[in-house]
Enzyme design. Structure first.
Site, PDB file in Angstrom:
ATOM      1  N   HIS A 100       0.882  -1.167   0.000  1.00 44.22           N
ATOM      2  CA  HIS A 100       0.000   0.000   0.000  1.00 44.22           C
ATOM      3  C   HIS A 100       0.920   1.216   0.000  1.00 44.22           C
ATOM      4  CE1 HIS A 100      -2.321  -3.044   2.313  1.00 44.22           C
ATOM      5  NE2 HIS A 100      -3.391  -2.491   1.793  1.00 44.22           N
ATOM      6  N   ASP A 103       2.172   2.083   3.389  1.00 41.59           N
ATOM      7  CA  ASP A 103       3.113   1.168   4.061  1.00 41.59           C
ATOM      8  C   ASP A 103       4.535   1.581   3.766  1.00 41.59           C
ATOM      9  OD1 ASP A 103       0.869  -0.552   4.288  1.00 41.59           O
ATOM     10  OD2 ASP A 103       1.502  -1.707   2.524  1.00 41.59           O
TER      11      ASP A 103
HETATM   12  C1  XUL Z   1      -7.389  -6.595   4.330  1.00 42.38           C
HETATM   13  C2  XUL Z   1      -6.633  -7.002   3.136  1.00 42.38           C
HETATM   14  C3  XUL Z   1      -5.813  -5.950   2.512  1.00 42.38           C
HETATM   15  C4  XUL Z   1      -5.726  -6.054   1.017  1.00 42.38           C
HETATM   16  C5  XUL Z   1      -4.997  -4.910   0.367  1.00 42.38           C
HETATM   17  O1  XUL Z   1      -8.143  -7.592   4.907  1.00 42.38           O
HETATM   18  O2  XUL Z   1      -6.659  -8.147   2.749  1.00 42.38           O
HETATM   19  O3  XUL Z   1      -4.563  -5.950   3.093  1.00 42.38           O
HETATM   20  O4  XUL Z   1      -5.111  -7.216   0.630  1.00 42.38           O
HETATM   21  O5  XUL Z   1      -5.508  -3.676   0.705  1.00 42.38           O
END
Ligand code: XUL
Ligand code: CO
Length: 435
Positions: A100, A103
C-alpha cells in the site's frame, strides 16, 4: 552492505531435512506439468505484514522486534526499511511483493507532502528491484487507516474525502506503473456501512462505480497495462462491505459496465468470513474467467474476524492449486502472503518460519494437485456425472434452443430417470489417497 537478518539464504533440502530454515517441498527449479514450481507459484510478500505490522491487537500494543526501524515517520526510516525488505525477499527466494502507498512511505500533513515522500521512497525501490530482479506484483492505496476515511473513501458521504481518495489512487497507480507493477488492487476497506439508517446505498454504489471508471480512464491515459483487481471481503472493518464476496463483486462490475476491466484477487480468510470455502470463491471467480490473483493466507475458523494466518493446511493449498492449474495457471497474478505472524511470534526469525511454511504448504499443494490431475479419476468422475447432457437434447438445451413445451413432451413419455450416486465419500477417500 548491512545484514539485518541473521539467517542464511533458504535452500531446498528435500523432505528428509530436519533444518527448519530449509524448504522441504518448495524446489524452485523442479518441473511440474512442464513449468517450474517457481513459475507456477509466483510467491509474493506483503510489505504491510513483513515490514509494518507491529503485531498489536485491540488489547495490547505491538510486540514485533524491528531493530532496523527507529519508529519515526521520517523518509530516511522508510527508505532504510526497503533494504531490509529486499534482504528478506532475497533470503526467502520470494520473487514478488505487494504494497500500500502508506506502508512504504509516511502519510504527512498534506497529499502533496505525502506524494513527495512516496517519490523519495520509490527511488529506493527502483534501485533495489534493479539490484535483485524482484518484481512488484501489485500496488494499492491505503484508503482505510486515516481518520478521514472512517466513513468510506470512494463511498464516503463527503465529497472532499472522495476527491482526496481519487488523488491518492491516481498517485498510487503512477508509482505502481513506475515500478513496473504487474497489477493494481482495489480493496474497499471502508467501502460499506455500519448502519443503513445513515446510508444511501444506491448513491454510494454509484459513486464507487464512477470512481472505478475514472481509474480505468486514467489507466488508459498513462498506459498502465496490468489488470485491476478487486479483493472481496464481507465485513471487518465495516459491518457490511459492498465487495462482500466473488459473486457480489462480479455482479457489481457487470451492473456498472466494469467487468472487462477487472479481475478478482481472492483471499482465503475473506472467503471464510463470507461463509464460503476458499474453493467456492475461486470457483466462482474462475467460472467468470476473473480469477486474477490470490492473497494466500487462512483464518482461524473458531473466531469471527480476519486473523490473516499463514497457510499450512494441505487440503486448502491442494484446492487452491487445483483451481490455479485448472484455469491454466496464474498470468499476471501470484500467491501473495497477506498473512501475519501471531502476536506471540515477535522475533524477526519468525518471519522466515512463517513464509517457509506457507511456501512449502503451497509446493505440496501443487504436487498433490498435479498428481490428482495426472491420475484423472476425479476429472473423469465429474465428466461422467454429467454424461446424460452429452446428448442431442442436452446440447440443444445448453445452446438455449429448447423449450418447456418440448421438454414436457419428453417428460410425459419417459420412464423415471436412473439417477447415479454423487459418491461424495468415495471422492473424499480418493483425494485422501493423494494427500
Ligand atoms: C485486508 C486485506 C488488505 C488487502 C490490500 O483484509 O486483505 O490488506 O489485501 O488492501
Ligand atoms: Co488481502
Amino acid at each position: 552492505m548491512n545484514e539485518y537478518f541473521k539467517v542464511p539464504k533458504i535452500k531446498y533440502e528435500g523432505p528428509k531435512s530436519k533444518n527448519p530454515l530449509a524448504f522441504k517441498h518448495y524446489n524452485p527449479t523442479e518441473k511440474i506439468e512442464g513449468k517450474t514450481m517457481r513459475e507456477h507459484l509466483r510467491f509474493g510478500a506483503a510489505y504491510w505484514h513483513v515490514m509494518r505490522n507491529s503485531l498489536s491487537d485491540p488489547f495490547g500494543g505491538g510486540t514485533a522486534q524491528m531493530p532496523w526501524d527507529d519508529g519515526s515517520d521520517s523518509v530516511a526510516n522508510a527508505q532504510k526499511r526497503v533494504g531490509v525488505f529486499f534482504e528478506f525477499l532475497e533470503k526467502t527466494g520470494i520473487d514478488y511483493y505487494c504494497f500500500h502507498d502508506r506502508d512504504i512511505a509516511p502519510e504527512l500533513g498534506s497529499l502533496k507532502e505525502s506524494n513527495k515522500a512516496l517519490d523519495e521512497v520509490v527511488k529506493v525501490f527502483k534501485k533495489e528491484q534493479k539490484r535483485t530482479g524482484k518484481k512488484l506484483l501489485w500496488g494499492t492505496a491505503c484508503l482505510f487507516s486515516h481518520a478521514r476515511f472512517s466513513q468510506g473513501a470512494a463511498t464516503s458521504p463527503n465529497l472532499g474525502v472522495y476527491t482526496h481518495a481519487a488523488g491518492q489512487v491516481k498517485k498510487a497507480m503512477e508509482v505502481t506503473k513506475e515500478l513496473g507493477g504487474l497489477g493494481y488492487t482495489f480493496w474497499g476497506g471502508r467501502e460499506g456501512y455500519s448502519t443503513l439508517w445513515n446510508t444511501d446505498m444506491k448513491r454510494e454504489l454509484d459513486h464507487l462505480a464512477a470512481f472505478l471508471h475514472m481509474a480505468v480512464d486514467y489507466k488508459k491515459e498513462i498506459g498502465f497495462k496490468g489488470p485491476f483487481y478487486i479483493e472481496p471481503k464481507p465485513k471487518e472493518p465495516t459491518t457490511h462491505q459492498y465487495d462482500s464476496d466473488s459473486a457480489a463483486c462480479l455482479n457489481f462490475l457487470r451492473e456498472y459496465g466494469l467487468l472487462e476491466h477487472f479481475q478478482l484477487n481472492i483471499e482465503t480468510n475473506h472467503a471464510t468470513l463470507a461463509g464460503h470455502t476458499m474453493l467456492h470463491e475461486l470457483t466462482v471467480a474462475a467460472g467468470a474467467k476473473r480469477l486474477g490473483s490470490i492473497d494466500a493466507n487462512c483464518g482461524n475458523e473458531l473466531i469471527g474476524w480476519d486473523t490473516d494466518q499463514f497457510p499450512t493446511n494441505i487440503y486448502l493449498t491442494t484446492q487452491v492449486m487445483l483451481s490455479v492449474l485448472g484455469m491454466g495457471g496464474l498470468k499476471t497474478g501470484g500467491l501473495n502472503f497477506d498473512a501475519k505472524r501471531r502476536r506471540e511470534s515477535h522475533e524477526p526469525i519468525d518471519l522466515f518460519y512463517a513464509h517457509i511454511g506457507g511456501m512449502d504448504a503451497f509446493a505440496r499443494g501443487l504436487k498433490i494437485a498435479a498428481a490428482i490431475r495426472k491420475d484423472g479419476r476425479l476429472e473423469k468422475f465429474v465428466e461422467k456425472r454429467y454424461s446424460t447432457w452429452d446428448s442431442p437434447l442436452g446440447s440443444k438445451i445448453e445452446k438455449g434452443k429448447s423449450s418447456f413445451k418440448e421438454l414436457e413432451k419428453i417428460a410425459l413419455e419417459q420412464s423415471e430417470p436412473d439417477l447415479a450416486s454423487g459418491r461424495q465419500e468415495f471422492l473424499e477417500n480418493l483425494i485422501n489417497d493423494f494427500i
